[in-house]
Write a protein that holds these residues in place. Sequence first.
Motif, PDB file in Angstrom:
ATOM      1  N   ASP A 215       0.798  -1.229   0.000  1.00 16.44           N
ATOM      2  CA  ASP A 215       0.000   0.000   0.000  1.00 16.44           C
ATOM      3  C   ASP A 215       0.829   1.277   0.000  1.00 16.44           C
ATOM      4  N   GLY A 216       2.146   1.152  -0.038  1.00 12.75           N
ATOM      5  CA  GLY A 216       3.017   2.323  -0.111  1.00 12.75           C
ATOM      6  C   GLY A 216       3.290   3.001   1.212  1.00 12.75           C
ATOM      7  N   LEU A 217       2.769   2.466   2.325  1.00 10.02           N
ATOM      8  CA  LEU A 217       2.853   3.155   3.617  1.00 10.02           C
ATOM      9  C   LEU A 217       3.845   2.517   4.595  1.00 10.02           C
ATOM     10  N   GLU A 218       4.498   1.435   4.213  1.00  9.19           N
ATOM     11  CA  GLU A 218       5.306   0.688   5.171  1.00  9.19           C
ATOM     12  C   GLU A 218       6.444   1.525   5.771  1.00  9.19           C
ATOM     13  N   ALA A 219       7.079   2.347   4.956  1.00  9.00           N
ATOM     14  CA  ALA A 219       8.175   3.170   5.477  1.00  9.00           C
ATOM     15  C   ALA A 219       7.684   4.126   6.562  1.00  9.00           C
ATOM     16  N   TYR A 220       6.498   4.681   6.381  1.00 11.48           N
ATOM     17  CA  TYR A 220       5.948   5.595   7.392  1.00 11.48           C
ATOM     18  C   TYR A 220       5.639   4.856   8.686  1.00 11.48           C
ATOM     19  N   ARG A 221       5.198   3.622   8.575  1.00  9.36           N
ATOM     20  CA  ARG A 221       4.931   2.831   9.784  1.00  9.36           C
ATOM     21  C   ARG A 221       6.226   2.587  10.562  1.00  9.36           C
ATOM     22  N   ILE A 222       7.287   2.276   9.839  1.00  8.25           N
ATOM     23  CA  ILE A 222       8.578   2.039  10.494  1.00  8.25           C
ATOM     24  C   ILE A 222       9.083   3.307  11.166  1.00  8.25           C
ATOM     25  N   ILE A 223       9.016   4.426  10.459  1.00  9.98           N
ATOM     26  CA  ILE A 223       9.509   5.689  11.023  1.00  9.98           C
ATOM     27  C   ILE A 223       8.683   6.083  12.244  1.00  9.98           C
ATOM     28  N   ALA A 224       7.368   5.954  12.158  1.00  6.99           N
ATOM     29  CA  ALA A 224       6.508   6.302  13.294  1.00  6.99           C
ATOM     30  C   ALA A 224       6.782   5.410  14.499  1.00  6.99           C
ATOM     31  N   GLN A 225       7.054   4.138  14.234  1.00  2.00           N
ATOM     32  CA  GLN A 225       7.314   3.186  15.312  1.00  2.00           C
ATOM     33  C   GLN A 225       8.630   3.476  16.024  1.00  2.00           C
ATOM     34  N   ASP A 251      -2.615   9.666  10.354  1.00  2.33           N
ATOM     35  CA  ASP A 251      -3.189   8.727  11.325  1.00  2.33           C
ATOM     36  C   ASP A 251      -2.122   7.805  11.912  1.00  2.33           C
ATOM     37  N   ILE A 252      -1.186   7.367  11.084  1.00  4.73           N
ATOM     38  CA  ILE A 252      -0.108   6.501  11.565  1.00  4.73           C
ATOM     39  C   ILE A 252       0.708   7.191  12.653  1.00  4.73           C
ATOM     40  N   PHE A 253       1.017   8.468  12.458  1.00  4.40           N
ATOM     41  CA  PHE A 253       1.839   9.191  13.429  1.00  4.40           C
ATOM     42  C   PHE A 253       1.035   9.628  14.647  1.00  4.40           C
ATOM     43  N   LYS A 254      -0.221   9.960  14.453  1.00  4.24           N
ATOM     44  CA  LYS A 254      -1.075  10.288  15.604  1.00  4.24           C
ATOM     45  C   LYS A 254      -1.209   9.085  16.531  1.00  4.24           C
ATOM     46  N   ALA A 255      -1.288   7.900  15.966  1.00  9.16           N
ATOM     47  CA  ALA A 255      -1.417   6.681  16.768  1.00  9.16           C
ATOM     48  C   ALA A 255      -0.180   6.436  17.626  1.00  9.16           C
ATOM     49  N   LYS A 256       0.951   7.006  17.239  1.00  9.40           N
ATOM     50  CA  LYS A 256       2.182   6.893  18.026  1.00  9.40           C
ATOM     51  C   LYS A 256       2.438   8.155  18.846  1.00  9.40           C
ATOM     52  N   ASN A 257       1.409   8.989  18.974  1.00  5.21           N
ATOM     53  CA  ASN A 257       1.423  10.164  19.856  1.00  5.21           C
ATOM     54  C   ASN A 257       2.337  11.297  19.405  1.00  5.21           C
ATOM     55  N   PHE A 258       2.651  11.341  18.117  1.00  2.00           N
ATOM     56  CA  PHE A 258       3.361  12.522  17.622  1.00  2.00           C
ATOM     57  C   PHE A 258       2.408  13.712  17.665  1.00  2.00           C
ATOM     58  N   LYS A 259       2.962  14.884  17.919  1.00  2.00           N
ATOM     59  CA  LYS A 259       2.150  16.055  18.209  1.00  2.00           C
ATOM     60  C   LYS A 259       2.161  17.061  17.057  1.00  2.00           C
ATOM     61  N   ASN A 260       1.136  17.895  17.031  1.00  2.00           N
ATOM     62  CA  ASN A 260       1.087  19.068  16.156  1.00  2.00           C
ATOM     63  C   ASN A 260       1.329  18.734  14.683  1.00  2.00           C
ATOM     64  N   ARG A 275       4.710  17.448   8.819  1.00  3.19           N
ATOM     65  CA  ARG A 275       5.657  17.739   9.897  1.00  3.19           C
ATOM     66  C   ARG A 275       4.998  17.406  11.223  1.00  3.19           C
ATOM     67  N   PHE A 276       5.810  16.901  12.148  1.00  3.82           N
ATOM     68  CA  PHE A 276       5.334  16.515  13.471  1.00  3.82           C
ATOM     69  C   PHE A 276       6.354  16.938  14.530  1.00  3.82           C
ATOM     70  N   ASP A 277       5.845  17.225  15.718  1.00  4.28           N
ATOM     71  CA  ASP A 277       6.697  17.389  16.878  1.00  4.28           C
ATOM     72  C   ASP A 277       6.811  16.062  17.601  1.00  4.28           C
ATOM     73  N   ALA A 278       7.915  15.885  18.308  1.00  2.00           N
ATOM     74  CA  ALA A 278       8.156  14.640  19.033  1.00  2.00           C
ATOM     75  C   ALA A 278       7.055  14.383  20.052  1.00  2.00           C
ATOM     76  N   PRO A 279       6.740  13.116  20.324  1.00  3.37           N
ATOM     77  CA  PRO A 279       5.752  12.792  21.354  1.00  3.37           C
ATOM     78  C   PRO A 279       6.122  13.328  22.731  1.00  3.37           C
ATOM     79  N   LYS A 280       7.415  13.541  22.969  1.00  3.96           N
ATOM     80  CA  LYS A 280       7.877  13.949  24.296  1.00  3.96           C
ATOM     81  C   LYS A 280       7.628  15.422  24.583  1.00  3.96           C
ATOM     82  N   ILE A 281       7.300  16.204  23.545  1.00  5.42           N
ATOM     83  CA  ILE A 281       7.201  17.653  23.733  1.00  5.42           C
ATOM     84  C   ILE A 281       6.112  17.975  24.753  1.00  5.42           C
ATOM     85  N   ALA A 282       6.374  18.982  25.584  1.00  5.68           N
ATOM     86  CA  ALA A 282       5.421  19.353  26.638  1.00  5.68           C
ATOM     87  C   ALA A 282       4.201  20.028  26.031  1.00  5.68           C
TER      88      ALA A 282
END
Length: 282
Positions: A215-225, A251-260, A275-282
């Motif tokens: 489906d063309g999305l596997e690389a994004y799943r790996i990066i998000a994980q 949706d893939i990155f939101k599921a891993k709690n990436f922000k903004n 673009r996403f901010d790290a999940p750790k950001i306050a």
Amino acid sequence: MTQTAQELLSWGLDQLAPALGDGARTDARSLLAHVMGIERGMLSIRMHDAVAPDAIEQFQKAITQRLQRQPVSQIIGAREFWGRRFKVTPDVLDPRPDTETLIEEILKEPAPKTILDLGTGTGCIILTLLSEFPKATGVSVDLSDKALAVAKDNAVALNVADRVTFIQSDWFKSIEGQFDLIVSNPPYITAKAMDEIEPEVRDWEPRMALTPEGDGLEAYRIIAQEAEQYLNPRGQVFLEIGWDQALPVMDIFKAKNFKNGRCIQDLAGKDRVLRFDAPKIA
């Protein structure tokens, strides 16, 4: 028999036009300027110049290569990207204007000190960023040793080789440390769509840099994980995407709690960068 640039160009157009249509003129001019050793913009004032026999032979060979649908950048061996010249071979993706959208957006952010580029290819992303951020250092990753060799040559040519480390790795597997910025233009074309794209891409660029199959999305799943453990607490991720992939990748990155998460369009108005901010950001 002596041939002028104008005569050669006319011959080249006659060869290319039936196969390439409207693109024939641009391609023929680019190839002729290349064999003459001049900038394409100078060609118009050199039309009455006699062309050396070896250049005529090179031009004829280049036209034959183009008729086989080999990209002009591979024939010439270079492509302009963000105002800089990058070496291009069949072992790497041809840097595309769409990817400049990613550069443009990153330059709006605070300057990173450390950058990780996943699937570097020519190195056009990370080497451009290092050129624009003179205090930054980077790690350039690719699974292909041949692609890394091209990127290393480009780093030397751009005078940033002392600030970038090249690592052959399957995504994050051989990577250590944390970074302010993770960037990637990963393979994202679906397996089905590969059958439908133009032969310049399908037949001449490395398949593993174009598609992860499926489906063309596997690389994004790996990066998000994996990305969170390689990001500094206020780190960011910037990704190029296919024009129709914004929602599933978001949706893939939101599921891993990436922000903004935010989507940016390219000059054609198509979704192109996330673009996403790290999940750790306050």
